[in-house]
Design a protein around this motif. Structure first.
Motif, PDB file in Angstrom:
ATOM      1  N   CYS A  33     -17.411  -5.158   7.936  1.00 24.00           N
ATOM      2  CA  CYS A  33     -16.841  -3.925   8.463  1.00 24.00           C
ATOM      3  C   CYS A  33     -16.935  -3.878   9.987  1.00 24.00           C
ATOM      4  O   CYS A  33     -17.931  -4.313  10.571  1.00 24.00           O
ATOM      5  CB  CYS A  33     -17.544  -2.721   7.854  1.00 24.00           C
ATOM      6  SG  CYS A  33     -17.450  -2.726   6.058  1.00 24.00           S
ATOM      7  N   ARG A  63      -5.569   4.173   2.765  1.00 26.40           N
ATOM      8  CA  ARG A  63      -5.486   2.729   2.492  1.00 26.40           C
ATOM      9  C   ARG A  63      -5.346   1.872   3.759  1.00 26.40           C
ATOM     10  O   ARG A  63      -6.153   0.971   3.994  1.00 26.40           O
ATOM     11  CB  ARG A  63      -4.332   2.434   1.541  1.00 26.40           C
ATOM     12  CG  ARG A  63      -4.207   0.954   1.192  1.00 26.40           C
ATOM     13  CD  ARG A  63      -3.070   0.685   0.211  1.00 26.40           C
ATOM     14  NE  ARG A  63      -3.449   1.129  -1.124  1.00 26.40           N
ATOM     15  CZ  ARG A  63      -2.942   2.194  -1.739  1.00 26.40           C
ATOM     16  NH1 ARG A  63      -2.018   2.915  -1.156  1.00 26.40           N
ATOM     17  NH2 ARG A  63      -3.365   2.516  -2.951  1.00 26.40           N
ATOM     18  N   GLU A  64      -4.349   2.112   4.570  1.00 25.84           N
ATOM     19  CA  GLU A  64      -4.090   1.227   5.715  1.00 25.84           C
ATOM     20  C   GLU A  64      -5.258   1.224   6.701  1.00 25.84           C
ATOM     21  O   GLU A  64      -5.713   0.160   7.131  1.00 25.84           O
ATOM     22  CB  GLU A  64      -2.803   1.639   6.425  1.00 25.84           C
ATOM     23  CG  GLU A  64      -2.432   0.726   7.560  1.00 25.84           C
ATOM     24  CD  GLU A  64      -1.122   1.130   8.229  1.00 25.84           C
ATOM     25  OE1 GLU A  64      -0.934   0.731   9.399  1.00 25.84           O
ATOM     26  OE2 GLU A  64      -0.294   1.828   7.614  1.00 25.84           O
ATOM     27  N   HIS A  65      -5.741   2.410   7.041  1.00 26.09           N
ATOM     28  CA  HIS A  65      -6.853   2.478   8.005  1.00 26.09           C
ATOM     29  C   HIS A  65      -8.128   1.884   7.392  1.00 26.09           C
ATOM     30  O   HIS A  65      -8.820   1.085   8.035  1.00 26.09           O
ATOM     31  CB  HIS A  65      -7.101   3.914   8.455  1.00 26.09           C
ATOM     32  CG  HIS A  65      -8.226   4.028   9.428  1.00 26.09           C
ATOM     33  ND1 HIS A  65      -8.101   3.673  10.749  1.00 26.09           N
ATOM     34  CD2 HIS A  65      -9.516   4.409   9.263  1.00 26.09           C
ATOM     35  CE1 HIS A  65      -9.256   3.835  11.370  1.00 26.09           C
ATOM     36  NE2 HIS A  65     -10.133   4.285  10.484  1.00 26.09           N
ATOM     37  N   ASN A  66      -8.440   2.284   6.161  1.00 24.25           N
ATOM     38  CA  ASN A  66      -9.645   1.766   5.508  1.00 24.25           C
ATOM     39  C   ASN A  66      -9.635   0.241   5.480  1.00 24.25           C
ATOM     40  O   ASN A  66     -10.623  -0.401   5.825  1.00 24.25           O
ATOM     41  CB  ASN A  66      -9.760   2.307   4.086  1.00 24.25           C
ATOM     42  CG  ASN A  66     -10.967   1.736   3.377  1.00 24.25           C
ATOM     43  OD1 ASN A  66     -12.094   2.173   3.586  1.00 24.25           O
ATOM     44  ND2 ASN A  66     -10.749   0.728   2.563  1.00 24.25           N
ATOM     45  N   ASP A  67      -8.522  -0.326   5.047  1.00 26.64           N
ATOM     46  CA  ASP A  67      -8.465  -1.777   4.902  1.00 26.64           C
ATOM     47  C   ASP A  67      -8.511  -2.492   6.247  1.00 26.64           C
ATOM     48  O   ASP A  67      -8.974  -3.630   6.325  1.00 26.64           O
ATOM     49  CB  ASP A  67      -7.232  -2.185   4.101  1.00 26.64           C
ATOM     50  CG  ASP A  67      -7.375  -1.850   2.613  1.00 26.64           C
ATOM     51  OD1 ASP A  67      -8.397  -1.247   2.225  1.00 26.64           O
ATOM     52  OD2 ASP A  67      -6.462  -2.195   1.844  1.00 26.64           O
ATOM     53  N   SER A  68      -8.087  -1.818   7.322  1.00 26.04           N
ATOM     54  CA  SER A  68      -8.214  -2.431   8.653  1.00 26.04           C
ATOM     55  C   SER A  68      -9.676  -2.490   9.089  1.00 26.04           C
ATOM     56  O   SER A  68     -10.057  -3.347   9.878  1.00 26.04           O
ATOM     57  CB  SER A  68      -7.380  -1.669   9.691  1.00 26.04           C
ATOM     58  OG  SER A  68      -7.986  -0.430  10.028  1.00 26.04           O
ATOM     59  N   GLY A 125     -11.440  -4.439   5.167  1.00 31.75           N
ATOM     60  CA  GLY A 125     -10.817  -5.634   4.605  1.00 31.75           C
ATOM     61  C   GLY A 125      -9.684  -5.302   3.646  1.00 31.75           C
ATOM     62  O   GLY A 125      -9.732  -4.295   2.925  1.00 31.75           O
ATOM     63  N   THR A 126      -8.692  -6.143   3.632  1.00 32.15           N
ATOM     64  CA  THR A 126      -7.504  -5.956   2.801  1.00 32.15           C
ATOM     65  C   THR A 126      -7.880  -5.816   1.326  1.00 32.15           C
ATOM     66  O   THR A 126      -8.657  -6.605   0.795  1.00 32.15           O
ATOM     67  CB  THR A 126      -6.540  -7.150   2.980  1.00 32.15           C
ATOM     68  OG1 THR A 126      -6.223  -7.257   4.373  1.00 32.15           O
ATOM     69  CG2 THR A 126      -5.270  -6.956   2.174  1.00 32.15           C
ATOM     70  N   GLY A 127      -7.332  -4.805   0.701  1.00 35.17           N
ATOM     71  CA  GLY A 127      -7.558  -4.571  -0.719  1.00 35.17           C
ATOM     72  C   GLY A 127      -8.778  -3.729  -1.052  1.00 35.17           C
ATOM     73  O   GLY A 127      -8.961  -3.332  -2.211  1.00 35.17           O
ATOM     74  N   HIS A 128      -9.618  -3.430  -0.062  1.00 41.52           N
ATOM     75  CA  HIS A 128     -10.847  -2.676  -0.319  1.00 41.52           C
ATOM     76  C   HIS A 128     -10.558  -1.286  -0.889  1.00 41.52           C
ATOM     77  O   HIS A 128     -11.220  -0.849  -1.836  1.00 41.52           O
ATOM     78  CB  HIS A 128     -11.685  -2.567   0.961  1.00 41.52           C
ATOM     79  CG  HIS A 128     -12.958  -1.818   0.768  1.00 41.52           C
ATOM     80  ND1 HIS A 128     -13.083  -0.483   1.097  1.00 41.52           N
ATOM     81  CD2 HIS A 128     -14.158  -2.192   0.262  1.00 41.52           C
ATOM     82  CE1 HIS A 128     -14.310  -0.085   0.812  1.00 41.52           C
ATOM     83  NE2 HIS A 128     -14.982  -1.091   0.304  1.00 41.52           N
ATOM     84  N   ASP A 165      -8.077  -0.168  -2.703  1.00 44.85           N
ATOM     85  CA  ASP A 165      -7.692  -0.230  -4.113  1.00 44.85           C
ATOM     86  C   ASP A 165      -8.865  -0.631  -4.999  1.00 44.85           C
ATOM     87  O   ASP A 165      -8.998  -0.122  -6.122  1.00 44.85           O
ATOM     88  CB  ASP A 165      -6.521  -1.196  -4.311  1.00 44.85           C
ATOM     89  CG  ASP A 165      -5.236  -0.663  -3.687  1.00 44.85           C
ATOM     90  OD1 ASP A 165      -5.086   0.579  -3.568  1.00 44.85           O
ATOM     91  OD2 ASP A 165      -4.381  -1.478  -3.299  1.00 44.85           O
TER      92      ASP A 165
END
Length: 192
Positions: free
Chosen positions: A11, A107-112, A115-118, A120
């Protein structure tokens, strides 16, 4: 109780990337025995929140968890998504009082950040926890960049988690590279 540095995420705001060795099982048992004696002497029941890194990645997590339960401690976990089978193994020892996971926004901010897919994976994992009747908590680290996503994220989480809360960013470790909300905007956010 921070039992390991090992983590399956990287992170952007991690406060501790130090390279400490995880506790060994004998070290952990000594700590648990000390805490048990302390609690018994004071006639209180102790509780342990397992964290890390990701505590579930400790090679002897289930043995440490079982040792805590054997001493009568309440247990909680602050970690990352795991398989249904892993959570069933944990609840077979003792259902944690809660299992806390983290999201940093939509989704977009969290995964940035995580990490990608986190995002979901968390949504799917919250369904696993609900299906196993494990009380779930979602925590967000509040920054200048995600403050506008807190209320929309709360709506997404409605009915998926038992508690959604946030903490302010700790400006050390990798978190020193992110920005706190300014005071005026933060006060307005709290009012909203």
């Amino acid at each position: 109780w921070h039992i390991t540095q090992v983590c399956d995420l990287h992170c952007k705001h991690c406060y501790d990337r130090s390279d400490r060795s995880p506790l060994t099982l004998p070290q952990a048992v000594r700590v648990l025995d000390d805490l048990y004696a302390f609690c018994k002497d004071r006639r209180v029941r102790g509780a342990i929140s397992f964290t890390g890194g990701n505590p579930l990645l400790h090679p002897q997590f289930i043995e440490i968890y079982r040792s805590a339960v054997d001493r009568g401690f309440g247990t909680a976990i602050l970690g990352n998504p795991a398989s249904r089978e892993k959570i069933e193994e944990i609840t077979g020892v003792q259902k944690p009082v809660f299992f806390q996971v983290s999201l940093e926004g939509l989704r977009e901010h969290n995964d940035s950040i995580r990490g990608t897919g986190h995002f979901d994976r968390i949504m799917t994992f919250l369904d696993v926890l609900r299906g196993l009747d494990v009380y779930s908590m979602v925590m967000l680290t509040l920054t200048r960049d995600n403050m506008d996503q807190v209320i929309p994220l709360a709506e997404v989480l409605r009915g998926k988690t038992d508690v959604f809360h946030f903490n302010r960013l700790a400006l050390f470790g990798e978190g020193a590279n992110l920005a706190l909300p300014d005071r005026t905007r933060y006060r307005k956010f709290l009012e909203d």
